[in-house]
Scaffold this active site. Structure first.
Site, PDB file in Angstrom:
ATOM      1  N   SER A   8      61.685  73.744  95.949  1.00  0.00           N
ATOM      2  CA  SER A   8      60.388  74.131  96.506  1.00  0.00           C
ATOM      3  C   SER A   8      59.968  75.467  95.915  1.00  0.00           C
ATOM      4  O   SER A   8      60.673  76.470  96.064  1.00  0.00           O
ATOM      5  CB  SER A   8      60.491  74.260  98.029  1.00  0.00           C
ATOM      6  OG  SER A   8      59.375  74.996  98.495  1.00  0.00           O
ATOM      7  N   HIS A  33      58.711  70.417  94.396  1.00  0.00           N
ATOM      8  CA  HIS A  33      58.126  70.309  95.732  1.00  0.00           C
ATOM      9  C   HIS A  33      57.118  71.438  95.942  1.00  0.00           C
ATOM     10  O   HIS A  33      57.425  72.613  95.729  1.00  0.00           O
ATOM     11  CB  HIS A  33      59.264  70.389  96.758  1.00  0.00           C
ATOM     12  CG  HIS A  33      58.868  70.148  98.162  1.00  0.00           C
ATOM     13  ND1 HIS A  33      58.733  68.883  98.704  1.00  0.00           N
ATOM     14  CD2 HIS A  33      58.590  71.014  99.176  1.00  0.00           C
ATOM     15  CE1 HIS A  33      58.401  68.978  99.980  1.00  0.00           C
ATOM     16  NE2 HIS A  33      58.290  70.267 100.300  1.00  0.00           N
ATOM     17  N   ASP A  35      54.480  73.145  98.666  1.00  0.00           N
ATOM     18  CA  ASP A  35      54.185  73.226 100.099  1.00  0.00           C
ATOM     19  C   ASP A  35      52.783  73.761 100.345  1.00  0.00           C
ATOM     20  O   ASP A  35      52.531  74.955 100.203  1.00  0.00           O
ATOM     21  CB  ASP A  35      55.210  74.133 100.778  1.00  0.00           C
ATOM     22  CG  ASP A  35      56.577  73.483 100.842  1.00  0.00           C
ATOM     23  OD1 ASP A  35      56.687  72.409 101.458  1.00  0.00           O
ATOM     24  OD2 ASP A  35      57.533  74.033 100.256  1.00  0.00           O
ATOM     25  N   MET A  37      50.035  74.765 102.930  1.00  0.00           N
ATOM     26  CA  MET A  37      49.929  75.149 104.342  1.00  0.00           C
ATOM     27  C   MET A  37      48.536  75.716 104.608  1.00  0.00           C
ATOM     28  O   MET A  37      48.010  76.472 103.785  1.00  0.00           O
ATOM     29  CB  MET A  37      50.967  76.218 104.683  1.00  0.00           C
ATOM     30  CG  MET A  37      52.396  75.795 104.372  1.00  0.00           C
ATOM     31  SD  MET A  37      53.559  77.055 104.899  1.00  0.00           S
ATOM     32  CE  MET A  37      55.087  76.413 104.208  1.00  0.00           C
ATOM     33  N   HIS A  66      53.612  68.430  99.654  1.00  0.00           N
ATOM     34  CA  HIS A  66      53.865  68.322 101.088  1.00  0.00           C
ATOM     35  C   HIS A  66      52.700  68.996 101.819  1.00  0.00           C
ATOM     36  O   HIS A  66      52.565  70.216 101.769  1.00  0.00           O
ATOM     37  CB  HIS A  66      55.215  69.015 101.371  1.00  0.00           C
ATOM     38  CG  HIS A  66      55.615  69.047 102.798  1.00  0.00           C
ATOM     39  ND1 HIS A  66      56.683  69.819 103.237  1.00  0.00           N
ATOM     40  CD2 HIS A  66      55.131  68.412 103.891  1.00  0.00           C
ATOM     41  CE1 HIS A  66      56.822  69.653 104.544  1.00  0.00           C
ATOM     42  NE2 HIS A  66      55.894  68.821 104.965  1.00  0.00           N
ATOM     43  N   MET A  68      51.089  70.353 104.812  1.00  0.00           N
ATOM     44  CA  MET A  68      51.235  70.827 106.190  1.00  0.00           C
ATOM     45  C   MET A  68      49.870  71.340 106.634  1.00  0.00           C
ATOM     46  O   MET A  68      49.635  72.549 106.750  1.00  0.00           O
ATOM     47  CB  MET A  68      52.315  71.919 106.240  1.00  0.00           C
ATOM     48  CG  MET A  68      53.721  71.343 106.125  1.00  0.00           C
ATOM     49  SD  MET A  68      54.933  72.567 105.629  1.00  0.00           S
ATOM     50  CE  MET A  68      54.681  72.553 103.872  1.00  0.00           C
ATOM     51  N   MET A 137      61.817  66.616 108.383  1.00  0.00           N
ATOM     52  CA  MET A 137      61.857  68.084 108.433  1.00  0.00           C
ATOM     53  C   MET A 137      63.110  68.513 109.189  1.00  0.00           C
ATOM     54  O   MET A 137      63.313  68.110 110.342  1.00  0.00           O
ATOM     55  CB  MET A 137      60.624  68.644 109.167  1.00  0.00           C
ATOM     56  CG  MET A 137      59.312  68.645 108.396  1.00  0.00           C
ATOM     57  SD  MET A 137      59.332  69.434 106.772  1.00  0.00           S
ATOM     58  CE  MET A 137      59.990  71.069 107.115  1.00  0.00           C
ATOM     59  N   ASP A 175      64.040  68.242 104.247  1.00  0.00           N
ATOM     60  CA  ASP A 175      63.359  69.478 103.843  1.00  0.00           C
ATOM     61  C   ASP A 175      63.571  70.565 104.894  1.00  0.00           C
ATOM     62  O   ASP A 175      63.143  70.414 106.039  1.00  0.00           O
ATOM     63  CB  ASP A 175      61.861  69.172 103.678  1.00  0.00           C
ATOM     64  CG  ASP A 175      61.048  70.359 103.184  1.00  0.00           C
ATOM     65  OD1 ASP A 175      61.642  71.422 102.876  1.00  0.00           O
ATOM     66  OD2 ASP A 175      59.809  70.220 103.104  1.00  0.00           O
TER      67      ASP A 175
HETATM   68  C1  DX5 Z   1      59.015  74.572 105.085  1.00  0.00           C
HETATM   69  C2  DX5 Z   1      58.711  73.859 103.792  1.00  0.00           C
HETATM   70  C3  DX5 Z   1      59.891  73.745 102.910  1.00  0.00           C
HETATM   71  C4  DX5 Z   1      60.472  75.047 102.481  1.00  0.00           C
HETATM   72  C5  DX5 Z   1      61.944  74.852 102.364  1.00  0.00           C
HETATM   73  O1  DX5 Z   1      57.939  74.533 105.910  1.00  0.00           O
HETATM   74  O2  DX5 Z   1      58.229  72.546 104.020  1.00  0.00           O
HETATM   75  O3  DX5 Z   1      59.645  72.904 101.787  1.00  0.00           O
HETATM   76  O4  DX5 Z   1      59.988  75.530 101.270  1.00  0.00           O
HETATM   77  O5  DX5 Z   1      62.523  76.073 102.153  1.00  0.00           O
HETATM   78  P1  DX5 Z   1      64.048  76.367 102.445  1.00  0.00           P
HETATM   79  O6  DX5 Z   1      64.846  75.469 101.543  1.00  0.00           O
HETATM   80  O7  DX5 Z   1      64.164  77.800 102.098  1.00  0.00           O
HETATM   81  O8  DX5 Z   1      64.307  76.069 103.896  1.00  0.00           O
HETATM   82 ZN    ZN Z   2      58.165  71.202 102.203  1.00  0.00          ZN
END
Ligand code: DX5
Ligand code: ZN
Length: 221
Positions: A8, A33, A35, A37, A66, A68, A137, A175
């Site tokens: 990620s 990956h 993320d 948000m 991903h 969110m 998750m 994840d």
């Molecule tokens: C969290 C994200 C993850 C995050 C994982 O909300 O969806 O993808 O980047 O990070 P680590 O591996 O540091 O928990």
């Molecule tokens: Zn993620």
């Protein structure tokens, strides 16, 4: 079963993004990956289509995006256009889950659904057969570097059984808090795809850490 490691970029140094992507390739990462948000579905903000497009320009690896975000369907066209390979939406943010999964596929992307630690797998059972990935998750989403929630291992096992019952060939992705210590139990429970941010990018040698995570699965029977 094949092991997929999906670093990620949330935990990477964005001032040296090209280097971070090159390190993922050097370490043999399978997917990257990303993320997204929105500060509404989760209490943090990251990036949108422009960033995805930038990463697309740096690599040919599949981009596992991903979402969110609330109302994820607002972003499908732009993210597909930007070069996303897989779009994962949260079951909690998509009341019309079937419609959204079908729409993602129509755009030529692989379709995934993510579930928070507090969300039952029953929310995805009726779309399991048409999914390309199911993302469990193992932390409450929003931030990198959080601690793995141990109960997630049991949930991965139940998710694997659910996918098998649906004769689904979806990737089963975990994840959050994935590192050398937490990955073996997830692999044994039936996960095949592992997202890791902090474990990789806070390591002294991120490329070696990607290989080490994969080896942890290979050594685990
Ligand atoms: C969290 C994200 C993850 C995050 C994982 O909300 O969806 O993808 O980047 O990070 P680590 O591996 O540091 O928990
Ligand atoms: Zn993620």
């Amino acid at each position: 079963m094949t092991v997929r490691i999906a670093p990620s970029l949330l935990s990477a140094d964005w001032a040296r993004l090209a280097e971070a992507v090159a390190v993922c390739e050097a370490g043999g990462a399978d997917w990257i990956h990303l993320d997204v948000m929105d500060g509404r579905f989760v209490p943090n903000l990251t990036f949108g289509a422009k960033f995805i497009e930038t990463v697309r320009g740096l690599t040919d690896l599949p981009l596992d995006v991903h979402l969110m975000v609330v109302e994820p369907e607002k972003y499908f066209d732009d993210f597909a256009q930007a070069g996303a390979t897989n779009l994962s939406i949260h079951a909690e943010a998509a009341p019309h889950l079937h419609r959204q999964v079908v729409r993602i596929k129509e755009l030529g992307c692989r379709a995934g659904v993510a579930v928070n630690p507090g969300t039952s797998l029953e929310t995805v059972r009726d779309v399991a057969a048409i999914l390309d990935s199911l993302l469990i998750m193992s932390v409450d989403p929003g931030f990198g570097g959080q601690q793995f929630i141990p109960h997630s291992v049991d949930k991965v096992g139940r998710a694997r059984a659910m996918l098998s019952a649906a004769q689904s060939r979806a990737a089963l992705e975990v994840d959050g808090g994935i590192n050398r210590e937490t990955i073996p139990a997830c692999w044994r429970a039936g996960a095949d795809t592992f997202v890791a941010g902090n474990a990789i990018f806070a390591a002294p040698d991120p490329a070696a850490e990607i290989r080490a995570l994969r080896d942890q699965c290979r050594l685990t029977v």
